[in-house]
Design a protein around this motif. Structure first.
Motif, PDB file in Angstrom:
ATOM      1  N   THR A   5      33.634  45.581  80.779  1.00  0.00           N
ATOM      2  CA  THR A   5      34.628  45.327  79.670  1.00  0.00           C
ATOM      3  C   THR A   5      34.510  46.101  78.618  1.00  0.00           C
ATOM      4  N   GLY A   6      33.476  46.940  78.436  1.00  0.00           N
ATOM      5  CA  GLY A   6      33.434  47.868  77.055  1.00  0.00           C
ATOM      6  C   GLY A   6      32.989  46.884  76.076  1.00  0.00           C
ATOM      7  N   CYS A   7      32.184  45.875  76.251  1.00  0.00           N
ATOM      8  CA  CYS A   7      31.770  44.805  75.236  1.00  0.00           C
ATOM      9  C   CYS A   7      30.269  44.847  74.854  1.00  0.00           C
ATOM     10  N   PHE A   8      30.063  44.872  73.644  1.00  0.00           N
ATOM     11  CA  PHE A   8      28.953  44.766  73.103  1.00  0.00           C
ATOM     12  C   PHE A   8      28.478  43.476  73.143  1.00  0.00           C
ATOM     13  N   GLY A   9      27.461  42.934  74.132  1.00  0.00           N
ATOM     14  CA  GLY A   9      26.990  41.634  74.160  1.00  0.00           C
ATOM     15  C   GLY A   9      26.107  41.391  73.104  1.00  0.00           C
ATOM     16  N   ASP A  10      25.827  40.301  72.440  1.00  0.00           N
ATOM     17  CA  ASP A  10      24.874  39.751  71.424  1.00  0.00           C
ATOM     18  C   ASP A  10      23.534  39.871  71.795  1.00  0.00           C
ATOM     19  N   GLY A  11      22.334  40.069  71.207  1.00  0.00           N
ATOM     20  CA  GLY A  11      21.085  40.013  71.453  1.00  0.00           C
ATOM     21  C   GLY A  11      20.743  38.891  72.486  1.00  0.00           C
ATOM     22  N   ARG A  12      21.150  37.936  72.640  1.00  0.00           N
ATOM     23  CA  ARG A  12      20.870  36.476  73.158  1.00  0.00           C
ATOM     24  C   ARG A  12      21.157  36.732  74.872  1.00  0.00           C
ATOM     25  N   ASP A  13      22.219  37.793  75.178  1.00  0.00           N
ATOM     26  CA  ASP A  13      22.838  37.760  76.488  1.00  0.00           C
ATOM     27  C   ASP A  13      21.878  38.626  77.193  1.00  0.00           C
ATOM     28  N   PRO A  14      21.753  38.376  78.624  1.00  0.00           N
ATOM     29  CA  PRO A  14      22.448  37.588  79.289  1.00  0.00           C
ATOM     30  C   PRO A  14      21.617  36.102  79.202  1.00  0.00           C
ATOM     31  N   VAL A  19      22.354  26.736  80.353  1.00  0.00           N
ATOM     32  CA  VAL A  19      21.877  25.974  79.383  1.00  0.00           C
ATOM     33  C   VAL A  19      20.230  25.823  79.361  1.00  0.00           C
ATOM     34  N   ALA A  20      19.541  26.668  80.454  1.00  0.00           N
ATOM     35  CA  ALA A  20      17.941  26.873  80.502  1.00  0.00           C
ATOM     36  C   ALA A  20      17.679  27.705  79.282  1.00  0.00           C
ATOM     37  N   GLY A  21      18.624  28.658  78.944  1.00  0.00           N
ATOM     38  CA  GLY A  21      18.219  29.635  78.106  1.00  0.00           C
ATOM     39  C   GLY A  21      19.043  29.528  76.972  1.00  0.00           C
ATOM     40  N   ALA A  22      19.330  28.434  76.742  1.00  0.00           N
ATOM     41  CA  ALA A  22      20.228  28.143  75.255  1.00  0.00           C
ATOM     42  C   ALA A  22      19.432  28.427  74.060  1.00  0.00           C
ATOM     43  N   THR A  23      20.077  28.641  73.016  1.00  0.00           N
ATOM     44  CA  THR A  23      19.507  28.892  71.736  1.00  0.00           C
ATOM     45  C   THR A  23      19.216  27.767  71.101  1.00  0.00           C
ATOM     46  N   THR A  34      21.647  23.367  58.299  1.00  0.00           N
ATOM     47  CA  THR A  34      22.784  24.175  58.806  1.00  0.00           C
ATOM     48  C   THR A  34      22.088  25.275  59.443  1.00  0.00           C
ATOM     49  N   ASP A  35      22.347  25.519  60.743  1.00  0.00           N
ATOM     50  CA  ASP A  35      22.010  27.084  61.415  1.00  0.00           C
ATOM     51  C   ASP A  35      23.099  27.773  61.524  1.00  0.00           C
ATOM     52  N   SER A  36      23.063  28.773  61.112  1.00  0.00           N
ATOM     53  CA  SER A  36      24.498  29.907  61.335  1.00  0.00           C
ATOM     54  C   SER A  36      24.021  31.029  62.446  1.00  0.00           C
ATOM     55  N   PHE A  37      24.880  31.313  63.158  1.00  0.00           N
ATOM     56  CA  PHE A  37      24.658  32.152  64.176  1.00  0.00           C
ATOM     57  C   PHE A  37      25.853  33.310  64.417  1.00  0.00           C
ATOM     58  N   GLU A  38      25.687  34.548  64.622  1.00  0.00           N
ATOM     59  CA  GLU A  38      26.850  35.335  65.148  1.00  0.00           C
ATOM     60  C   GLU A  38      26.633  35.516  66.763  1.00  0.00           C
ATOM     61  N   GLY A  39      27.884  35.798  67.357  1.00  0.00           N
ATOM     62  CA  GLY A  39      27.655  36.231  68.725  1.00  0.00           C
ATOM     63  C   GLY A  39      28.927  36.978  69.179  1.00  0.00           C
ATOM     64  N   ASP A  45      31.423  35.762  79.867  1.00  0.00           N
ATOM     65  CA  ASP A  45      30.105  35.332  79.208  1.00  0.00           C
ATOM     66  C   ASP A  45      30.385  33.888  78.727  1.00  0.00           C
ATOM     67  N   VAL A  46      28.983  33.214  78.867  1.00  0.00           N
ATOM     68  CA  VAL A  46      29.104  31.804  78.220  1.00  0.00           C
ATOM     69  C   VAL A  46      27.885  31.575  77.235  1.00  0.00           C
ATOM     70  N   ASP A  47      28.007  31.124  76.122  1.00  0.00           N
ATOM     71  CA  ASP A  47      27.161  31.078  75.390  1.00  0.00           C
ATOM     72  C   ASP A  47      26.712  29.494  75.172  1.00  0.00           C
ATOM     73  N   TRP A  48      25.169  29.089  75.314  1.00  0.00           N
ATOM     74  CA  TRP A  48      24.803  27.745  74.959  1.00  0.00           C
ATOM     75  C   TRP A  48      23.791  27.783  73.712  1.00  0.00           C
ATOM     76  N   TYR A  49      24.084  26.588  73.010  1.00  0.00           N
ATOM     77  CA  TYR A  49      23.141  26.153  71.732  1.00  0.00           C
ATOM     78  C   TYR A  49      22.906  24.685  72.091  1.00  0.00           C
ATOM     79  N   CYS A  50      21.616  24.357  71.765  1.00  0.00           N
ATOM     80  CA  CYS A  50      21.139  23.136  71.919  1.00  0.00           C
ATOM     81  C   CYS A  50      20.520  22.586  70.662  1.00  0.00           C
ATOM     82  N   VAL A  51      20.394  21.148  70.602  1.00  0.00           N
ATOM     83  CA  VAL A  51      19.748  20.525  69.559  1.00  0.00           C
ATOM     84  C   VAL A  51      19.256  19.096  69.963  1.00  0.00           C
ATOM     85  N   GLU A  52      18.158  18.770  69.496  1.00  0.00           N
ATOM     86  CA  GLU A  52      17.742  17.321  69.792  1.00  0.00           C
ATOM     87  C   GLU A  52      18.413  16.279  68.850  1.00  0.00           C
ATOM     88  N   LEU A  53      18.886  15.401  69.389  1.00  0.00           N
ATOM     89  CA  LEU A  53      19.419  14.508  68.346  1.00  0.00           C
ATOM     90  C   LEU A  53      18.912  13.028  69.000  1.00  0.00           C
TER      91      LEU A  53
END
Length: 177
Positions: A5-14, A19-23, A34-39, A45-53
């Motif tokens: 795709t010519g796309c520069f992925g973010d540093g968390r990829d792949p 969900v096992a590698g979620a941020t 508040t947590d802020s992220f850029e991606g 591509d799919v990006d996952w972010y998880c939080v305990e609630l």
């Protein structure tokens, strides 16, 4: 760079494509944080972010996607991560800066069971590229379930006035000695 795709992925990829590698997010133990992220979302591509609630906690998510980028975004219980989540992020108005996708789950609303909840982000079209999204995840932790409409009223200056209310109204608005 992604050769397809010519796309520069973010540093968390792949690593964060499942969900096992979620941020991890929402690490504060009390109060609002508040947590802020850029991606970047390259093709497929799919990006996952998880939080305990906890059951009294609240969670808000705002993703600003670049112009022309439609998102497929939802919140899921980690145990049911293979199914679409019960809470979807909704698109706001498009601006030259992009489109804001939002979800607001206020504290003490009963929306979340205790456990890990995950935000799944992907481009709405599998072949699309969405470079440069901004994500803010806000967690509002409630450590106890004891709240009422007068909170916070923990001091004399913020006390609720009882004089003249309910049964006290029968006493001509005066508290008995």
């Amino acid at each position: 760079i992604d050769a397809r795709t010519g796309c520069f992925g973010d540093g968390r990829d792949p690593g964060d494509d499942g969900v096992a590698g979620a941020t991890a997010a929402g690490r504060a133990v009390a109060g609002r944080s508040t947590d802020s992220f850029e991606g970047d979302l390259c093709r497929g591509d799919v990006d996952w972010y998880c939080v305990e609630l906890g059951p009294e906690d609240g969670l808000s998510a705002v993703v600003v996607a670049p112009p022309g980028c439609a998102l497929d975004a939802d919140l899921r219980d980690r145990l049911l991560a293979d199914r679409p989540g019960p809470y979807r992020l909704e698109a706001g108005a498009s601006t030259p800066a992009g489109t804001a996708w939002r979800f607001d789950g206020p504290p003490a609303s009963g929306l979340f069971g205790a456990g890990t909840w995950c935000l799944r982000l992907a481009a709405a079209e599998a072949e699309a590229v969405c470079e440069g999204y901004q994500l803010d995840l806000t967690v509002d932790r409630r450590l106890d379930a004891c709240t009422d409409g007068a909170e916070p009223n923990d001091g004399v200056a913020a006390a609720t006035v009882l004089d003249g209310e309910g049964p006290l109204a029968d006493l001509e608005g005066r508290l008995p000695a």
